[in-house]
Design an enzyme around this catalytic site. Structure first.
Site, PDB file in Angstrom:
ATOM      1  N   ARG A  54       0.859  -1.188   0.000  1.00 21.60           N
ATOM      2  CA  ARG A  54       0.000   0.000   0.000  1.00 21.60           C
ATOM      3  C   ARG A  54       0.892   1.234   0.000  1.00 21.60           C
ATOM      4  O   ARG A  54       2.111   1.130   0.089  1.00 21.60           O
ATOM      5  CB  ARG A  54      -1.038  -0.004   1.142  1.00 21.60           C
ATOM      6  CG  ARG A  54      -0.706  -0.708   2.405  1.00 21.60           C
ATOM      7  CD  ARG A  54       0.362  -0.098   3.254  1.00 21.60           C
ATOM      8  NE  ARG A  54       0.148   1.319   3.455  1.00 21.60           N
ATOM      9  CZ  ARG A  54       1.084   2.186   3.668  1.00 21.60           C
ATOM     10  NH1 ARG A  54       2.362   1.810   3.728  1.00 21.60           N
ATOM     11  NH2 ARG A  54       0.836   3.462   3.842  1.00 21.60           N
ATOM     12  N   ARG A  95      -7.814   0.128  -6.603  1.00 23.98           N
ATOM     13  CA  ARG A  95      -8.030   1.156  -5.574  1.00 23.98           C
ATOM     14  C   ARG A  95      -8.164   2.490  -6.306  1.00 23.98           C
ATOM     15  O   ARG A  95      -7.334   2.802  -7.160  1.00 23.98           O
ATOM     16  CB  ARG A  95      -6.855   1.213  -4.564  1.00 23.98           C
ATOM     17  CG  ARG A  95      -6.759  -0.023  -3.666  1.00 23.98           C
ATOM     18  CD  ARG A  95      -5.764   0.179  -2.537  1.00 23.98           C
ATOM     19  NE  ARG A  95      -6.288   1.046  -1.498  1.00 23.98           N
ATOM     20  CZ  ARG A  95      -5.546   1.532  -0.488  1.00 23.98           C
ATOM     21  NH1 ARG A  95      -4.265   1.249  -0.411  1.00 23.98           N
ATOM     22  NH2 ARG A  95      -6.097   2.295   0.428  1.00 23.98           N
ATOM     23  N   ASP A 249      -1.938  10.972  -1.656  1.00 16.70           N
ATOM     24  CA  ASP A 249      -2.332   9.955  -2.644  1.00 16.70           C
ATOM     25  C   ASP A 249      -2.746  10.592  -3.957  1.00 16.70           C
ATOM     26  O   ASP A 249      -2.689   9.952  -5.011  1.00 16.70           O
ATOM     27  CB  ASP A 249      -3.464   9.103  -2.087  1.00 16.70           C
ATOM     28  CG  ASP A 249      -2.944   8.268  -0.932  1.00 16.70           C
ATOM     29  OD1 ASP A 249      -2.879   8.804   0.186  1.00 16.70           O
ATOM     30  OD2 ASP A 249      -2.547   7.117  -1.169  1.00 16.70           O
ATOM     31  N   LYS A 260      -4.576  10.030   3.694  1.00 18.78           N
ATOM     32  CA  LYS A 260      -5.304   9.131   4.606  1.00 18.78           C
ATOM     33  C   LYS A 260      -6.307   9.884   5.471  1.00 18.78           C
ATOM     34  O   LYS A 260      -6.019  10.985   5.951  1.00 18.78           O
ATOM     35  CB  LYS A 260      -4.269   8.381   5.462  1.00 18.78           C
ATOM     36  CG  LYS A 260      -4.801   7.404   6.475  1.00 18.78           C
ATOM     37  CD  LYS A 260      -5.730   6.365   5.895  1.00 18.78           C
ATOM     38  CE  LYS A 260      -5.140   5.574   4.760  1.00 18.78           C
ATOM     39  NZ  LYS A 260      -6.132   4.731   4.040  1.00 18.78           N
TER      40      LYS A 260
END
Ligand code: MRU
Length: 369
Positions: A54, A95, A249, A260
Site C-alpha cells: 500500500r 483502488r 495519494d 489518509k
C-alpha cells in the site's frame, strides 16, 4: 532502506527468477517480516486490494510490474493489445484514490509497441517498470533533500533542541519503494545528527502509523512516540509540534491534498495553531487534470469490518477481535481532502512550492496543458 543487516526496497524483481516480483508483506508487519512472491496480474491485484502492499508510489510501481507480469501470460494465440489493455483496466480498478496507480500503468502501456514480438513487449514492460521504481526512488531522495532544509531551519531556530514532527499514516519507505515521502526529510535530518522526534498518529482504522511508520522509525533509530489520532490538536496547542509533514495519494493542480482519512483534521489544527503543514509528494501523485479535490477525487470506501475489528499480536499469533457491539453500523472512508488554503507548501522532487495553481504550474510547466 536498511532493516536488520540487509538493504530492502518495498518492491523488487526476484534476483533468481525474473518471472517473480517480490514485496514485503505489509499486512504482517511489525509482527513478522515476510516477503511475498507475485507471479500474475491477479497476485498483484489481490496484494493491492488486501493491502499487502500500500502507499501511493508503491501501488503505482506494483501496477507497472503487473503489466509486466501480464506480458508473461501472452501466448501465440493472444491479441497482445487486448490482453494488456484488459490487464491495465483491471489493475486500475483496484483502488481508486491514489493517482499513481493509473499514472504508472499508463506510463508502461505508453512505452509498448503491441506489434512487436511478445518477448520484446515483455522486455520493454520490464524496463519501464524498473525505470518507474528508479525514478520514484530518486524523487523521494530529492524530496528528502528539499524537506531537510525545513527541518534544519527549525532546528536552528530552536538552537538544536529536538524538532517535533507530526506525521499521519505511513508515507515512509514501505509506501514508496525507498526513503519515503514524508519520512525522507526526517531520515536525512537524523542521519545528519539533527535531533528530531516524530509524533506518529496511530491512523485508525488500519493503524498504518502505529504498525508501519513506528516500525520504520524504530529500525532507523529515530526517536518517536505513537499517539492516538485525536491527540494532535492538544499537542499543537501546547507547542509540542513544530511542523506537520504528511504524504499524499492525489494532489490537484490547485494544491488540494488527498491523503489518509484524518489528515484534514490535522491540517485544521495546524492552521489554528499557526504550525506549518506540508505535504511531501512526487509529481506522480499530482493529478494535473483536476482542480477541485473535494468534488473530483474519488474517496475509497473500504470494508466496515476494518472499523469494527482490530488485528494485533497476542499469545504468539496474529488475532482479530471485534471492538464494538455486534450489529452496530460502521463507515470506513479511506481518505479525506485537505483544501490547498490549509497547506503551507508541497515538498516535491523539484523543490518546495506553495499549494497554488500558479506555483505548481511554475514548477511543473511541462505537465500543464
Ligand atoms: O491506504 P494506504 O495505506 O495506501 O494509504 C496511504 C497513505 O495515505 C499515505 O499517506 C500516502 O499513500 C502517501 S504516499 C507515501
Amino acid at each position: 532502506m536498511k532493516t536488520g543487516d540487509r538493504n530492502y526496497q518495498s518492491i523488487w524483481l526476484d534476483e533468481d527468477d525474473p518471472s517473480i516480483v517480490r514485496i514485503i508483506d505489509q499486512e504482517k508487519l511489525p509482527f513478522y517480516f515476510e516477503t511475498m512472491a507475485l507471479r500474475s496480474v491477479d497476485d498483484v491485484y489481490f496484494a493491492i486490494e488486501e493491502m499487502k502492499l500500500r502507499g501511493a508510489p508503491l501501488i503505482g510501481a506494483a501496477g507497472a510490474f503487473g503489466i509486466y507480469l501480464a506480458t508473461l501470460e501472452i501466448t501465440s494465440m493472444t491479441d497482445i493489445r487486448d490482453h494488456l489493455t484488459n490487464a491495465a483496466r483491471y489493475l486500475k480498478s483496484c483502488r481508486p484514490t491514489a493517482v499513481n496507480l493509473a499514472w504508472a500503468i499508463n506510463k508502461v502501456m505508453g512505452s509498448l509497441d503491441f506489434h512487436k514480438p511478445a518477448k520484446t513487449v515483455s522486455e520493454n514492460a520490464l524496463t519501464a517498470a524498473l525505470m518507474i521504481c528508479e525514478t520514484e526512488k530518486e524523487n523521494c531522495r530529492q524530496i528528502g533533500i528539499h524537506g531537510l532544509e525545513l527541518i534544519e531551519k527549525i532546528s536552528r531556530e530552536k538552537e538544536g533542541a529536538p524538532v517535533n514532527i507530526l506525521t499521519h499514516c505511513n508515507a515512509g519507505w514501505l509506501a514508496c519503494i525507498d526513503y519515503g515521502t514524508a519520512t525522507a526529510p526526517i531520515y536525512f535530518a537524523h542521519e545528519k545528527g539533527i535531533p528530531v522526534h516524530v509524533w506518529v498518529d496511530e491512523t485508525r482504522p488500519r493503524n498504518q502509523g502505529a504498525k508501519l511508520t513506528a516500525w520504520e522509525l524504530r529500525e532507523a533509530g529515530v526517536p518517536h512516540t505513537i499517539i492516538p489520532d485525536n491527540t494532535g490538536g492538544h499537542l499543537m496547542q501546547h507547542k509540542m509540534v513544530d511542523i506537520v509533514i504528511v504524504g499524499s495519494d492525489r494532489t490537484t493542480r490547485t494544491g488540494d491534498v488527498a491523503n489518509k482519512i484524518g489528515t484534514y483534521l490535522k491540517a485544521l489544527a495546524a492552521f489554528d495553531n499557526n504550525i506549518p503543514f506540508y505535504a511531501a509528494l512526487p509529481s506522480s501523485s499530482i493529478d494535473f487534470g483536476i482542480s477541485d479535490g473535494i468534488k473530483e477525487i474519488i474517496v475509497e470506501e473500504r470494508n466496515p469490518d476494518e472499523v469494527t475489528h482490530v488485528t494485533g499480536f497476542s499469545e504468539g499469533e496474529l488475532r482479530t477481535v471485534r471492538i464494538c457491539p455486534e450489529g452496530s453500523v460502521a463507515a470506513n472512508y479511506g481518505f479525506d481532502i485537505t483544501p490547498a488554503r490549509l497547506v503551507t507548501g508541497l515538498i516535491t522532487e523539484k523543490g518546495i512550492c506553495r499549494a497554488t495553481e500558479k506555483d505548481i504550474e511554475e514548477m511543473f510547466s511541462d505537465k500543464f496543458s
